[in-house]
Design an enzyme around this catalytic site. Structure first.
Site, PDB file in Angstrom:
ATOM      1  N   ASP A   1      64.302 -10.612  42.741  1.00  0.00           N
ATOM      2  CA  ASP A   1      63.657  -9.921  41.624  1.00  0.00           C
ATOM      3  C   ASP A   1      64.611  -9.773  40.438  1.00  0.00           C
ATOM      4  OD1 ASP A   1      61.491  -8.543  40.482  1.00  0.00           O
ATOM      5  OD2 ASP A   1      62.265  -6.594  41.128  1.00  0.00           O
TER       6      ASP A   1
ATOM      7  N   ASN B   1      54.373  -4.926  42.008  1.00  0.00           N
ATOM      8  CA  ASN B   1      55.692  -4.520  42.509  1.00  0.00           C
ATOM      9  C   ASN B   1      55.770  -3.014  42.761  1.00  0.00           C
ATOM     10  OD1 ASN B   1      56.207  -7.192  41.886  1.00  0.00           O
ATOM     11  ND2 ASN B   1      58.005  -6.777  40.638  1.00  0.00           N
ATOM     12  N   VAL B   2      56.279  -2.663  43.937  1.00  0.00           N
ATOM     13  CA  VAL B   2      56.521  -1.261  44.287  1.00  0.00           C
ATOM     14  C   VAL B   2      57.946  -1.164  44.818  1.00  0.00           C
ATOM     15  CG1 VAL B   2      55.845   0.700  45.722  1.00  0.00           C
ATOM     16  CG2 VAL B   2      54.091  -0.881  44.864  1.00  0.00           C
TER      17      VAL B   2
ATOM     18  N   THR C   1      60.471   1.900  43.529  1.00  0.00           N
ATOM     19  CA  THR C   1      60.990   3.263  43.438  1.00  0.00           C
ATOM     20  C   THR C   1      60.333   4.190  44.452  1.00  0.00           C
ATOM     21  OG1 THR C   1      61.457   2.950  41.090  1.00  0.00           O
ATOM     22  CG2 THR C   1      61.359   5.212  41.882  1.00  0.00           C
TER      23      THR C   1
END
Length: 279
Positions: free
Chosen positions: A82, A228-229, A231
């Protein structure tokens, strides 16, 4: 079910109209729980790592776990680098066996972003890997890299970019922020819908922790195929770790403290996958 490229899993997501969750692994311990969640829910999963985390754990270690578990658990797994901004980091990941990489040239001048993304595509083809590009910027801080204010993706720029760069997915700026977990953002859905009309590539949402869950369905219906996950997993794991380690004996097996942290991650991912499947 096997170790797959981003292109392969997003093709199915497009055909069946769902979104594939891309979940950041912040350490190696998380990864088995992440893949187990995908197995339980019958969904493909994208495991993604930052460059710094990949260096810390070892790229080949991530590859070994993802390849081995994809076969053993009968689940499609993509391992994705990423927000890589350095071509050397990307090449190292490809050599190690990552099946997908993101070149983030969003902070570069438009022409330079195109030129460097094209180089990454050429390199990735040699390894049979996928490439994600980015137009527009995502606000917030990730791995020490800060963008004070995100910049919306210009649809005309996005169209020109994909004409020149045959990326497998395109990350777009539509109002999300990296690292946002104490509040939720207001997405620019007019822009999302316009991008879906003109960009003939799977679209990607970054900074997904800050997106309201009631918005997921609308995003899927407008071409968001990778979400996108990161945090939310980090916060959940760390909160449980603080709770467990605060109350443990120093000679207690580490697994007794780590397993509950991984269960938090598995539960978060299972919940997200259920929403992303767009039933």
């Amino acid at each position: 079910m096997a170790y797959k490229t981003l292109k392969e899993v997003l093709k199915e997501a497009e055909e069946l109209n769902y979104t594939v969750g891309a979940f950041n692994a912040h350490n190696l311990e998380m990864v088995p729980a992440m893949i187990e969640a995908a197995h339980k829910w019958g969904s493909p999963i994208i495991i993604q790592t930052s460059v710094d985390t990949a260096r810390y754990v070892g790229m080949t270690n991530f590859v070994a776990i993802c390849k081995g578990m994809s076969e053993r658990e009968s689940v499609d797994v993509v391992l994705h680098l990423d927000h890589a901004r350095n071509l050397n980091d990307i090449e190292d990941a490809l050599i190690a066996g990552y099946s997908s990489v993101m070149f983030d040239g969003s902070s570069l001048p438009f022409k330079e972003n195109i030129i460097k993304t094209k180089r990454v595509i050429e390199l990735a083809k040699k390894y049979g890997a996928s490439v994600e590009g980015e137009i527009g910027t995502i606000g917030g801080t990730e791995e020490g890299f800060t963008v004070e204010e995100g910049q919306y993706t210009n649809p005309k720029d996005a169209v020109e970019f994909i004409k020149k760069c045959d990326v497998d997915a395109l990350a777009v700026g539509v109002g999300t922020h990296h690292g946002q977990f104490q509040s939720k953002t207001k997405l620019n859905f007019d822009l999302v819908e316009e991008l879906n009309k003109v960009v003939k590539k799977p679209l990607v949402i970054h900074g997904g922790t800050g997106v309201k869950e009631e918005d997921y369905h609308r995003l899927t219906e407008n071409g968001i195929r990778k979400f996108n996950v990161g945090t939310e997993l980090l916060v959940g794991w760390t909160k449980k770790a603080k709770e467990m380690f605060e109350n443990t004996e120093v000679n207690k097996s580490l697994r007794n403290n780590i397993i509950p942290c991984n269960e938090v991650v598995e539960n978060i991912i299972g919940h997200k996958i259920e929403l992303f499947m767009n039933k």
